[in-house]
Design a protein around this motif. Structure first.
Motif, PDB file in Angstrom:
ATOM      1  N   TRP A 106       0.857  -1.191   0.000  1.00 19.50           N
ATOM      2  CA  TRP A 106       0.000   0.000   0.000  1.00 19.50           C
ATOM      3  C   TRP A 106       0.891   1.239   0.000  1.00 19.50           C
ATOM      4  CZ3 TRP A 106      -4.938   0.132  -1.124  1.00 19.50           C
ATOM      5  CH2 TRP A 106      -5.620   1.350  -0.986  1.00 19.50           C
ATOM      6  N   PRO A 107       0.707   2.150  -0.956  1.00 18.13           N
ATOM      7  CA  PRO A 107       1.602   3.313  -1.051  1.00 18.13           C
ATOM      8  C   PRO A 107       1.318   4.347   0.035  1.00 18.13           C
ATOM      9  CG  PRO A 107      -0.153   3.491  -2.666  1.00 18.13           C
ATOM     10  CD  PRO A 107      -0.329   2.149  -2.002  1.00 18.13           C
ATOM     11  N   LYS A 108       2.308   5.183   0.309  1.00 14.24           N
ATOM     12  CA  LYS A 108       2.168   6.272   1.267  1.00 14.24           C
ATOM     13  C   LYS A 108       2.280   7.600   0.530  1.00 14.24           C
ATOM     14  CE  LYS A 108       4.288   3.651   5.064  1.00 14.24           C
ATOM     15  NZ  LYS A 108       5.400   3.627   6.056  1.00 14.24           N
ATOM     16  N   TRP A 109       1.476   8.555   0.965  1.00 16.09           N
ATOM     17  CA  TRP A 109       1.588   9.879   0.361  1.00 16.09           C
ATOM     18  C   TRP A 109       2.555  10.735   1.172  1.00 16.09           C
ATOM     19  CZ3 TRP A 109      -2.619   8.736   3.494  1.00 16.09           C
ATOM     20  CH2 TRP A 109      -2.860   9.597   4.557  1.00 16.09           C
ATOM     21  N   ASP A 110       3.093  11.740   0.512  1.00 16.08           N
ATOM     22  CA  ASP A 110       4.022  12.668   1.151  1.00 16.08           C
ATOM     23  C   ASP A 110       3.443  14.071   0.998  1.00 16.08           C
ATOM     24  OD1 ASP A 110       6.145  14.354   1.894  1.00 16.08           O
ATOM     25  OD2 ASP A 110       7.636  12.882   1.246  1.00 16.08           O
ATOM     26  N   GLU A 111       3.214  14.740   2.119  1.00 18.89           N
ATOM     27  CA  GLU A 111       2.566  16.050   2.103  1.00 18.89           C
ATOM     28  C   GLU A 111       3.344  17.080   1.286  1.00 18.89           C
ATOM     29  OE1 GLU A 111      -0.317  17.040   3.255  1.00 18.89           O
ATOM     30  OE2 GLU A 111      -0.919  15.171   4.255  1.00 18.89           O
ATOM     31  N   LYS A 112       4.663  16.900   1.183  1.00 15.23           N
ATOM     32  CA  LYS A 112       5.450  17.912   0.472  1.00 15.23           C
ATOM     33  C   LYS A 112       5.108  17.967  -1.011  1.00 15.23           C
ATOM     34  CE  LYS A 112       9.585  15.114  -0.540  1.00 15.23           C
ATOM     35  NZ  LYS A 112      11.025  14.937  -0.248  1.00 15.23           N
ATOM     36  N   TYR A 113       4.543  16.874  -1.542  1.00 16.55           N
ATOM     37  CA  TYR A 113       4.175  16.860  -2.956  1.00 16.55           C
ATOM     38  C   TYR A 113       2.759  17.382  -3.197  1.00 16.55           C
ATOM     39  CZ  TYR A 113       8.337  14.035  -3.658  1.00 16.55           C
ATOM     40  OH  TYR A 113       9.632  13.587  -3.690  1.00 16.55           O
ATOM     41  N   LEU A 114       2.032  17.684  -2.134  1.00 15.58           N
ATOM     42  CA  LEU A 114       0.648  18.122  -2.285  1.00 15.58           C
ATOM     43  C   LEU A 114       0.528  19.631  -2.443  1.00 15.58           C
ATOM     44  CD1 LEU A 114      -1.121  15.843   0.342  1.00 15.58           C
ATOM     45  CD2 LEU A 114      -0.465  15.353  -2.017  1.00 15.58           C
ATOM     46  N   VAL A 115       1.624  20.333  -2.227  1.00 18.90           N
ATOM     47  CA  VAL A 115       1.613  21.791  -2.355  1.00 18.90           C
ATOM     48  C   VAL A 115       1.816  22.153  -3.820  1.00 18.90           C
ATOM     49  CG1 VAL A 115       2.710  23.937  -1.653  1.00 18.90           C
ATOM     50  CG2 VAL A 115       2.529  22.038  -0.033  1.00 18.90           C
ATOM     51  N   SER A 116       0.919  22.988  -4.339  1.00 21.54           N
ATOM     52  CA  SER A 116       1.002  23.385  -5.742  1.00 21.54           C
ATOM     53  C   SER A 116       1.513  24.813  -5.857  1.00 21.54           C
ATOM     54  CB  SER A 116      -0.373  23.280  -6.406  1.00 21.54           C
ATOM     55  OG  SER A 116      -0.321  23.738  -7.738  1.00 21.54           O
ATOM     56  N   ASP A 117       2.254  25.087  -6.921  1.00 22.46           N
ATOM     57  CA  ASP A 117       2.719  26.443  -7.200  1.00 22.46           C
ATOM     58  C   ASP A 117       1.641  27.273  -7.888  1.00 22.46           C
ATOM     59  OD1 ASP A 117       5.219  25.870  -6.149  1.00 22.46           O
ATOM     60  OD2 ASP A 117       5.992  25.157  -8.075  1.00 22.46           O
ATOM     61  N   VAL A 118       0.543  26.613  -8.253  1.00 26.75           N
ATOM     62  CA  VAL A 118      -0.527  27.280  -8.995  1.00 26.75           C
ATOM     63  C   VAL A 118      -1.845  27.083  -8.258  1.00 26.75           C
ATOM     64  CG1 VAL A 118      -1.789  27.351 -11.183  1.00 26.75           C
ATOM     65  CG2 VAL A 118       0.661  26.899 -11.183  1.00 26.75           C
ATOM     66  N   MET A 119      -2.690  28.102  -8.278  1.00 25.33           N
ATOM     67  CA  MET A 119      -4.030  27.965  -7.712  1.00 25.33           C
ATOM     68  C   MET A 119      -5.066  28.292  -8.782  1.00 25.33           C
ATOM     69  SD  MET A 119      -4.314  31.337  -5.272  1.00 25.33           S
ATOM     70  CE  MET A 119      -3.778  32.956  -5.831  1.00 25.33           C
ATOM     71  N   THR A 120      -6.223  27.659  -8.666  1.00 22.16           N
ATOM     72  CA  THR A 120      -7.327  27.895  -9.589  1.00 22.16           C
ATOM     73  C   THR A 120      -8.347  28.794  -8.911  1.00 22.16           C
ATOM     74  OG1 THR A 120      -7.019  25.735 -10.631  1.00 22.16           O
ATOM     75  CG2 THR A 120      -9.138  26.829 -10.973  1.00 22.16           C
ATOM     76  N   ILE A 121      -8.634  29.927  -9.541  1.00 24.64           N
ATOM     77  CA  ILE A 121      -9.601  30.883  -9.009  1.00 24.64           C
ATOM     78  C   ILE A 121     -10.859  30.854  -9.876  1.00 24.64           C
ATOM     79  CG2 ILE A 121     -10.081  33.308  -8.494  1.00 24.64           C
ATOM     80  CD1 ILE A 121      -8.009  32.120  -6.643  1.00 24.64           C
ATOM     81  N   ILE A 122     -11.989  30.582  -9.253  1.00 24.18           N
ATOM     82  CA  ILE A 122     -13.273  30.631  -9.940  1.00 24.18           C
ATOM     83  C   ILE A 122     -13.740  32.085  -9.985  1.00 24.18           C
ATOM     84  CG2 ILE A 122     -15.681  29.874  -9.903  1.00 24.18           C
ATOM     85  CD1 ILE A 122     -13.652  27.635 -10.414  1.00 24.18           C
ATOM     86  N   VAL A 123     -14.154  32.536 -11.160  1.00 22.68           N
ATOM     87  CA  VAL A 123     -14.634  33.914 -11.307  1.00 22.68           C
ATOM     88  C   VAL A 123     -16.116  33.877 -11.676  1.00 22.68           C
ATOM     89  CG1 VAL A 123     -14.330  36.137 -12.449  1.00 22.68           C
ATOM     90  CG2 VAL A 123     -12.351  34.642 -12.086  1.00 22.68           C
ATOM     91  N   GLN A 124     -16.922  34.533 -10.864  1.00 22.89           N
ATOM     92  CA  GLN A 124     -18.354  34.622 -11.117  1.00 22.89           C
ATOM     93  C   GLN A 124     -18.746  36.076 -11.390  1.00 22.89           C
ATOM     94  OE1 GLN A 124     -20.019  33.078  -7.480  1.00 22.89           O
ATOM     95  NE2 GLN A 124     -19.939  30.948  -8.185  1.00 22.89           N
ATOM     96  N   VAL A 125     -19.777  36.238 -12.197  1.00 22.30           N
ATOM     97  CA  VAL A 125     -20.400  37.549 -12.387  1.00 22.30           C
ATOM     98  C   VAL A 125     -21.851  37.402 -11.956  1.00 22.30           C
ATOM     99  CG1 VAL A 125     -21.033  39.371 -14.005  1.00 22.30           C
ATOM    100  CG2 VAL A 125     -18.853  38.157 -14.281  1.00 22.30           C
ATOM    101  N   ASN A 126     -22.215  38.131 -10.927  1.00 21.09           N
ATOM    102  CA  ASN A 126     -23.553  38.020 -10.338  1.00 21.09           C
ATOM    103  C   ASN A 126     -23.888  36.578  -9.969  1.00 21.09           C
ATOM    104  OD1 ASN A 126     -23.956  40.797 -10.602  1.00 21.09           O
ATOM    105  ND2 ASN A 126     -24.894  40.584 -12.628  1.00 21.09           N
ATOM    106  N   GLY A 127     -22.891  35.886  -9.449  1.00 23.83           N
ATOM    107  CA  GLY A 127     -23.105  34.535  -8.951  1.00 23.83           C
ATOM    108  C   GLY A 127     -23.033  33.436  -9.980  1.00 23.83           C
ATOM    109  N   LYS A 128     -22.781  33.771 -11.252  1.00 20.11           N
ATOM    110  CA  LYS A 128     -22.715  32.758 -12.307  1.00 20.11           C
ATOM    111  C   LYS A 128     -21.271  32.597 -12.786  1.00 20.11           C
ATOM    112  CE  LYS A 128     -27.436  33.385 -13.989  1.00 20.11           C
ATOM    113  NZ  LYS A 128     -28.302  33.658 -15.171  1.00 20.11           N
TER     114      LYS A 128
END
Length: 235
Positions: free
Chosen positions: A163-185
């Motif tokens: 069973w594999p183990k995850w490493d928290e250091k690989y979970l940090v991303s240099d990029v983030m995704t921002i959702i943009v809404q106009v009047n909630g859409k």
């Protein structure tokens, strides 16, 4: 009471397992499949796989590792793999089996995107990703994962102590995704550096071509910002 058997779920399951089979076969058939001993020497991620137990059949993987891995591909593949390991491990512990399977399907989709954009290379990063996928899939699809495990050169069984183990250091991303809404859409999704500040995020959202279509370049009445997640422009 258990849900009644529904045969409509069979085609989707078949397609998923078929994609797993195909991507592993493409890796196995890669022109210069590296042996694990040499791959660890030339890999940039030897520390990510050093703890894994290996029992490889002699003679299966004989080429010397000479491939260099693209740093961006390595980082994204590792992040995808470690995120999935963590998600599936936690979901199994919480008996959330449907979401565990969904996470593995998302990982396979991600692997195919990497395959289409960069191709499958016989590198240690790809090996780690595929081995980890088979290991977390094994409780759900024991027969196909056992067969593919041996296709990768192993002589032992995938179902014991793998069973594999995850490493928290690989979970940090240099990029983030921002959702943009106009009047909630939803009107746009922005990929921005993870350290982008609030003002720069709002400016990028207001300047987005699709957002401009729905704001008509009018000054917004209000801009609601949810840190690192969402911008809602009220006009």
């Amino acid at each position: 009471m258990d849900a009644p058997w529904d045969p409509r779920g069979v085609p989707g399951t078949y397609r998923f397992l078929n994609r797993v089979w195909n991507v592993v076969q493409e890796f196995v058939e890669a022109a210069t499949l590296p042996p694990l001993t040499e791959a660890v020497k030339c890999s940039r991620i030897a520390d990510a796989s050093a703890e894994r137990s290996r029992e490889i059949s002699s003679g299966d993987l004989s080429e010397e590792c000479t491939l260099e891995e693209d740093g961006d591909v390595v980082a994204e593949l590792l992040r995808l793999t470690h995120l999935t390991i963590k998600k599936v491990t936690r979901d199994i512990e919480d008996e959330k089996f449907n979401t565990a399977v969904a996470a593995m399907m998302e990982m396979v989709n991600g692997l195919y995107k990497f395959k289409e954009s960069h191709g499958i290379q016989a590198t240690e990063t790809w090996r780690f990703a595929l081995e980890s996928l088979l290991q977390i899939l094994a409780p759900f699809a024991p027969h196909i994962t056992e067969e593919l495990w041996h296709e990768l050169g192993y002589s032992d069984t995938i179902h014991v102590d793998h069973w594999p183990k995850w490493d928290e250091k690989y979970l940090v991303s240099d990029v983030m995704t921002i959702i943009v809404q106009v009047n909630g859409k939803l009107r746009a999704k922005l990929e921005l550096p993870a350290d982008t500040n609030k003002d720069a995020i709002e400016q990028a959202a207001l300047a987005d071509e699709n957002v401009v279509k729905f704001t008509s370049n009018k000054p917004p009445k209000k801009v609601i910002y949810v840190p690192n997640k969402l911008v809602n422009i009220v006009v």
